[in-house]
Scaffold this motif. Structure first.
Motif, PDB file in Angstrom:
ATOM      1  N   ASN A  78       0.720  -1.185   0.097  1.00  0.00           N
ATOM      2  CA  ASN A  78      -0.143  -0.016   0.042  1.00  0.00           C
ATOM      3  C   ASN A  78       0.676   1.433   0.140  1.00  0.00           C
ATOM      4  O   ASN A  78       0.441   2.293  -0.818  1.00  0.00           O
ATOM      5  CB  ASN A  78      -0.912   0.087   1.270  1.00  0.00           C
ATOM      6  N   LEU A  99      -1.036   4.236  -1.889  1.00  0.00           N
ATOM      7  CA  LEU A  99      -2.498   4.136  -1.522  1.00  0.00           C
ATOM      8  C   LEU A  99      -2.622   4.401   0.034  1.00  0.00           C
ATOM      9  O   LEU A  99      -3.580   4.641   0.554  1.00  0.00           O
ATOM     10  CB  LEU A  99      -2.845   2.702  -1.733  1.00  0.00           C
ATOM     11  N   ASP A 100      -1.353   4.356   0.591  1.00  0.00           N
ATOM     12  CA  ASP A 100      -1.225   4.763   2.109  1.00  0.00           C
ATOM     13  C   ASP A 100      -0.024   5.339   2.445  1.00  0.00           C
ATOM     14  O   ASP A 100       0.849   5.520   1.503  1.00  0.00           O
ATOM     15  CB  ASP A 100      -1.222   3.574   2.993  1.00  0.00           C
ATOM     16  N   ARG A 129      -4.845  14.306  -3.663  1.00  0.00           N
ATOM     17  CA  ARG A 129      -4.819  14.784  -4.946  1.00  0.00           C
ATOM     18  C   ARG A 129      -3.562  14.535  -5.602  1.00  0.00           C
ATOM     19  O   ARG A 129      -3.651  13.564  -6.963  1.00  0.00           O
ATOM     20  CB  ARG A 129      -5.048  15.931  -5.041  1.00  0.00           C
ATOM     21  N   ALA A 163      -3.054  10.685  -6.011  1.00  0.00           N
ATOM     22  CA  ALA A 163      -4.032  10.119  -6.969  1.00  0.00           C
ATOM     23  C   ALA A 163      -3.287  10.094  -8.306  1.00  0.00           C
ATOM     24  O   ALA A 163      -3.422   9.257  -9.244  1.00  0.00           O
ATOM     25  CB  ALA A 163      -5.430  10.663  -6.871  1.00  0.00           C
ATOM     26  N   HIS A 164      -2.738  11.429  -8.613  1.00  0.00           N
ATOM     27  CA  HIS A 164      -2.171  11.772  -9.882  1.00  0.00           C
ATOM     28  C   HIS A 164      -0.930  10.763 -10.013  1.00  0.00           C
ATOM     29  O   HIS A 164      -0.808  10.104 -11.157  1.00  0.00           O
ATOM     30  CB  HIS A 164      -1.889  13.098 -10.014  1.00  0.00           C
ATOM     31  N   ARG A 176      -0.588   7.819  -8.843  1.00  0.00           N
ATOM     32  CA  ARG A 176      -1.137   6.499  -8.878  1.00  0.00           C
ATOM     33  C   ARG A 176      -1.435   6.338 -10.415  1.00  0.00           C
ATOM     34  O   ARG A 176      -1.228   5.221 -10.902  1.00  0.00           O
ATOM     35  CB  ARG A 176      -2.199   6.049  -8.004  1.00  0.00           C
ATOM     36  N   ASN A 177      -2.141   7.438 -10.954  1.00  0.00           N
ATOM     37  CA  ASN A 177      -2.672   7.260 -12.234  1.00  0.00           C
ATOM     38  C   ASN A 177      -1.621   7.119 -13.127  1.00  0.00           C
ATOM     39  O   ASN A 177      -1.588   6.282 -14.348  1.00  0.00           O
ATOM     40  CB  ASN A 177      -3.530   8.310 -12.235  1.00  0.00           C
ATOM     41  N   PHE A 184      -1.722  -0.870 -11.209  1.00  0.00           N
ATOM     42  CA  PHE A 184      -1.990  -2.082 -10.061  1.00  0.00           C
ATOM     43  C   PHE A 184      -2.572  -3.427 -10.972  1.00  0.00           C
ATOM     44  O   PHE A 184      -3.293  -3.228 -11.523  1.00  0.00           O
ATOM     45  CB  PHE A 184      -2.966  -1.391  -9.161  1.00  0.00           C
ATOM     46  N   PHE A 227      -4.499  -6.679  -8.961  1.00  0.00           N
ATOM     47  CA  PHE A 227      -4.965  -7.279  -7.894  1.00  0.00           C
ATOM     48  C   PHE A 227      -5.273  -8.581  -7.901  1.00  0.00           C
ATOM     49  O   PHE A 227      -5.447  -9.141  -8.766  1.00  0.00           O
ATOM     50  CB  PHE A 227      -6.148  -6.374  -7.453  1.00  0.00           C
ATOM     51  N   ASN A 276     -10.401  -7.011  -9.606  1.00  0.00           N
ATOM     52  CA  ASN A 276     -10.857  -5.343  -9.280  1.00  0.00           C
ATOM     53  C   ASN A 276     -11.236  -4.997 -10.620  1.00  0.00           C
ATOM     54  O   ASN A 276     -10.870  -3.479 -10.914  1.00  0.00           O
ATOM     55  CB  ASN A 276      -9.875  -4.565  -8.499  1.00  0.00           C
ATOM     56  N   PRO A 282      -8.257   4.487 -16.516  1.00  0.00           N
ATOM     57  CA  PRO A 282      -7.304   5.023 -15.964  1.00  0.00           C
ATOM     58  C   PRO A 282      -7.088   6.327 -17.019  1.00  0.00           C
ATOM     59  O   PRO A 282      -6.705   7.414 -16.785  1.00  0.00           O
ATOM     60  CB  PRO A 282      -5.996   4.387 -16.119  1.00  0.00           C
TER      61      PRO A 282
END
Lengths: 390, 246
Positions: free
Chosen positions: B49, B54-55, B75, B78-79, B81-82, B87, B89, B93, B107
């Protein structure tokens, strides 16, 4: 744009639920628009009725103990004294039973007046003639009937030449009025009209206690009122009696009525607005369910890069789409109701674009207000927790 | 690529503070294929994570592609990660209501890529994982292996610098699992950086490097060459059956 498509997809994938949610808004908008239309329709109807009675009308009530200075003569003089006065006529009213052959008619509205009254009220004759000045001067035993009175008494609209009795006197019908229709003050077709001078005796009413004055046009009504006031003041000050009078202006009455019906419309709209509010709570409820159902989806979207703003707008747009769609369907339905149901239920409805616009605006507002909380809740979910959610 | 220094993550359970990650330091270079293994509750998910943005850690420094991300807003994360991370899983997902193609496009929507361009790139990604002819199917109409390949296409469509896979074969039968792992090998050979989390030694053995994590502390295994890696995998798992019988 993308979020609108997403919203439509979400709405489509849950058709029944979306429809039921929308139903709350549909009913809300429908009731606002239709109830307002009914309110405004009633308002328009009342105004039409009053205007039918004449917006250029003044009614004067006179209270005199003895030696009433207001006489038939003085009224006649007043009528010719100013350009702003078209007609003036005294009126006495009564009720009672009239008989023709074996028929007794009790619902008649008995009035006694002079020829000017026909013009003041804008009446027209179907058969025969109205009361004339010689009738008044000679106290002729003649009468003019409303259509209903004529039909009730003689079984026919054309009763000119027939006779009826009242208080033991016999009267000849000399005219029948055209249909008047009912107004706020009741049916106009049950009239039995006598010459004024005869009425004084028949109704046991000496002197003039009430008369009508019509202005040459509605625009000069205030001038006419001033003229009448002037004339009355001079008349009273020249006499020895303690006489008082009041002048009622028809347009003032119209304004007051207008105000009260507008209040009625507002009240109806307010009641309807409550149902729209309930619809909004329905949206909020279903959006909250949707957020918890789609927690995992939110987690996935966040993991692959959706920001809080993305998620917020997704759910907000969804709520907005539901409410706006519901609003538009409600509006279409209410237009349909106003247009096609109106003749069926025989009620005047005024479908006003401003109310339509307001209803749509209101439903959008509802969507934003009640969509914001669930959308915010969704956007605040932490991605790892949302992903773990089963 | 990844530099972690003295990362600490604590959880409070029943008033007691438990270290999920106990001063972990770690580096992953460009083009590496790293497996992180450990028993459940060892802290590997927490590590994933944090690597996956994510964390955030309670303490320590994390640098991803030269960016210090501890101070990043949600924010900015998020960018990140994008654009930087793909990812994959265990449970795939995928969004059940969207088609395979739409899932892969997702995405790119958050990158504000135009519709036509998005469609083209998503189709290309599906082709690369051999799923082009299933593009219009929903996840429920796809087999587990196809779903995972779709998820891989979604991870690759943004051309991320890091592929982060969490038990990618956990929900698959062994044969499909091997197919997916072969796909990872191909990605590795094509130069992608891969971090794979698993509790399965056989799966971990296919990576270049294996990092063990127990009770929030890491023990690095020796780097293994690709050939040895494959041999080990077959030795451990000769019949293509997972050791734990999944």
């Amino acid at each position: 744009m993308e979020s609108i498509l997403m919203a439509f997809k979400a709405i489509r994938s849950n058709k029944m639920r979306s429809f039921l949610t929308m139903l709350g808004i549909i009913i809300g908008v429908l009731s606002i628009v239709v109830l307002t239309a009914i309110g405004q329709g009633t308002n328009a109807e009342i105004i039409k009725n009053i205007e039918g009675m004449g917006t250029n009308l003044l009614s004067v009530t006179v209270r005199a103990r003895r030696n009433n200075p207001v006489t038939l003569d003085s009224i006649q003089k007043m009528a010719s004294s100013s350009d702003s006065v078209a007609y003036a006529a005294p009126i006495l009213t009564s009720s009672g039973t009239v008989k023709a052959n074996l028929i007794q008619y009790e619902d008649g509205s008995l009035i006694a007046t002079t020829p000017g009254y026909e013009k003041i009220r804008g009446w027209t004759l179907r058969y025969g003639r109205f009361i004339t000045n010689p009738d008044v001067d000679n106290r002729s035993f003649v009468a003019v009937l409303g259509q209903e009175a004529s039909v009730e008494l003689f079984g026919t609209v054309n009763s000119v030449g027939q006779t009826f009795t009242y208080k033991g006197y016999t009267f000849e019908v000399v005219g029948v009025l055209n249909e008047i229709g009912s107004t706020v003050i009741g049916s106009g077709d049950n009239l039995i009209i006598f010459p004024f001078t005869l009425g004084e005796r028949l109704f046991n009413s000496r002197g003039i206690s009430s008369f009508y004055v019509s202005a040459t046009s509605a625009d000069v009504i205030d001038d006419t009122q001033a003229t009448v006031k002037n004339y009355m003041d001079r008349l009273i000050s020249a006499s020895t009696s303690s006489t008082t009078y009041t002048i009622n202006n028809q347009s003032a009455m119209l304004e007051a009525l207008n105000k009260s019906t507008r209040q009625l419309t507002l009240m109806l709209a307010g009641i309807a607005a409550i149902s729209l509010l309930v619809g909004g709570i329905g949206i909020m409820n279903i959006m909250l369910v949707s957020v918890s159902e789609r927690t995992r989806e939110i987690g996935i979207r966040k993991a692959i890069g959706a920001t809080r703003a993305n998620i917020l707008s997704q759910f907000l747009v969804e709520a907005l789409t539901v409410s706006l769609l519901g609003g538009m369907i409600g509006l279409a339905l209410s237009w349909f109701v106003c247009e096609f149901l109106q003749p069926v239920i025989g009620m005047t409805m005024v479908f006003s674009p401003s109310v339509a616009l307001l209803a749509i605006g209101f439903s959008v507002g509802i969507g934003v207000i009640f969509g914001l909380y669930p959308a915010n809740k969704a956007s605040k979910l932490r991605p790892i927790e949302a992903l773990r959610y089963e | 690529m990844i530099t972690m220094n003295d990362i600490v993550k604590r959880y409070a359970i029943g008033g007691e503070s438990i270290y999920a990650l106990d001063h972990v330091s770690l580096t992953v270079g460009d083009g590496d294929y790293v497996a992180i293994t450990g028993p459940s509750g060892s802290g590997k998910s927490t590590l994933m994570n944090i690597i996956g943005c994510l964390d955030v850690s309670d303490q320590g420094a994390y640098e991803l592609n030269g960016r210090r991300i501890e101070k990043y807003s949600s924010r900015q994360l998020a960018h990140l990660r994008n654009r930087e991370i793909g990812f994959i899983f265990q449970g795939f997902n995928l969004l059940q209501k969207l088609t395979a193609l739409e899932n892969v496009e997702l995405p790119l929507i958050y990158q504000k890529v135009g519709r036509a361009e998005r469609r083209r790139r998503a189709m290309e990604a599906l082709q690369n994982v051999g799923l082009a002819e299933r593009a219009q199917h929903k996840p429920t109409e796809l087999s587990g292996g196809q779903q995972q390949r779709c998820a891989i296409a979604r991870a690759l469509v943004t051309e991320p610098t890091l592929i982060l896979a969490d038990e990618p074969t956990g929900n698959l039968d062994s044969r499909t699992g091997v197919e997916i792992l072969n796909l990872f090998d191909e990605l590795h050979q094509a130069g992608h950086t891969i971090v794979l989390i698993t509790h399965d030694a056989g799966v971990a053995a296919r990576a270049q490097r294996v990092i063990h994590i127990v009770d929030g502390k890491i023990w690095e295994g020796k780097p293994i060459t690709d050939t040895v890696d494959r041999a080990t995998a077959e030795e451990v798992n000769p019949d293509g059956i997972h050791p734990d019988g999944v």
